[in-house]
Design a protein around this motif. Structure first.
Motif, PDB file in Angstrom:
ATOM      1  N   GLN A 194       0.822  -1.197   0.000  1.00 57.58           N
ATOM      2  CA  GLN A 194       0.000   0.000   0.000  1.00 57.58           C
ATOM      3  C   GLN A 194       0.860   1.253   0.000  1.00 57.58           C
ATOM      4  N   SER A 195       0.278   2.339  -0.523  1.00 60.04           N
ATOM      5  CA  SER A 195       0.987   3.610  -0.574  1.00 60.04           C
ATOM      6  C   SER A 195       0.011   4.758  -0.386  1.00 60.04           C
ATOM      7  N   ASN A 196       0.436   5.756   0.368  1.00 60.75           N
ATOM      8  CA  ASN A 196      -0.320   6.990   0.499  1.00 60.75           C
ATOM      9  C   ASN A 196       0.270   8.070  -0.403  1.00 60.75           C
ATOM     10  N   THR A 230       1.952   9.025  -4.482  1.00 57.40           N
ATOM     11  CA  THR A 230       1.374   9.138  -5.827  1.00 57.40           C
ATOM     12  C   THR A 230       1.638   7.922  -6.698  1.00 57.40           C
ATOM     13  N   ASN A 285       0.344   4.044 -10.711  1.00 57.07           N
ATOM     14  CA  ASN A 285       0.019   5.395 -10.278  1.00 57.07           C
ATOM     15  C   ASN A 285      -1.278   5.394  -9.478  1.00 57.07           C
ATOM     16  N   THR A 286      -1.267   6.074  -8.338  1.00 57.00           N
ATOM     17  CA  THR A 286      -2.424   6.086  -7.451  1.00 57.00           C
ATOM     18  C   THR A 286      -3.642   6.660  -8.158  1.00 57.00           C
TER      19      THR A 286
END
Length: 211
Positions: A139-141, A143, A160-161
């Protein structure tokens, strides 16, 4: 009994017992440990500025001190800690550097070691593994999330988010998703006994191309 007004004094005992409290008063009072043959007199305990320190001044510029803070009770080690029987910690571990593990030693997480990270010495591979009943979620917060080829200094895949995903062959993007579908750069090869491409129009009947 030690006379506090006499200065430095020696108290010698083969097997001694002290009752109640032994109090040392003075500027940086300390207890020094000396071998009976005077071969080692470098270890001592001292107190200074509310701190309690264990030192060995016989090892050069680094006396390997262990200091217990009189302000908050924290313990500061001036060298590495060797824990042959393991180390149990209750609470949060806060570090100012890194965790250094040898090859084949695992960094384990979970009540039953469900997740681990390891570098294998046999083949030079690094493994990130979820071996419990749950999934492995990256997971990533930020971009994006990238898979990067360090040797060739380029991305292998980019996610890309909230947007596109791109997959590369070498330096060229060959497959990329968009808001309207998928863009393919180059040839698309379909291998099957009866290869078929379906063309779907929501307002008309479906068409397909078959061999």
């Amino acid at each position: 009994k030690i006379n506090p007004n006499f200065g430095s004094q020696n108290l010698t005992a083969g097997h001694g017992t002290f009752g109640n409290i032994v109090q040392l008063t003075g500027h940086t009072p300390r207890i020094q440990f000396v071998e009976s043959d005077q071969s080692n007199e470098n270890w001592y305990i001292l107190t200074d500025n509310k701190n309690l320190t264990f030192r060995n001044d016989g090892v050069g510029n680094n006396p390997y001190p262990i200091t217990i803070s009189g302000n908050d009770g924290t313990i500061d080690f001036g060298t590495n800690i060797d824990c042959n029987a393991g180390l149990d910690v209750t609470g949060q571990i806060t570090g100012t550097s890194h965790i250094d593990l040898p090859s084949d030693a695992r960094l384990k997480l979970g009540d039953n070691d469900e997740f681990f990270i390891v570098h294998q010495s046999s083949n030079g591979n690094s493994i990130i593994k979820e071996q419990g009943s749950g999934g492995l979620s990256i997971q990533s917060n930020g971009t994006f999330i990238n898979l990067y080829d360090v040797n060739n200094n380029r991305y292998m895949a980019s996610f890309n988010t909230g947007g596109s995903c791109a997959f590369r062959h070498g330096a060229v993007v060959r497959l990329e998703t968009s808001s309207t579908g998928v863009d393919v750069t180059g040839s698309l090869t379909i291998t099957s006994t009866l290869p078929q491409i379906n063309l779907t129009d929501p307002n008309n009947s479906d068409w397909y191309v078959a061999n």
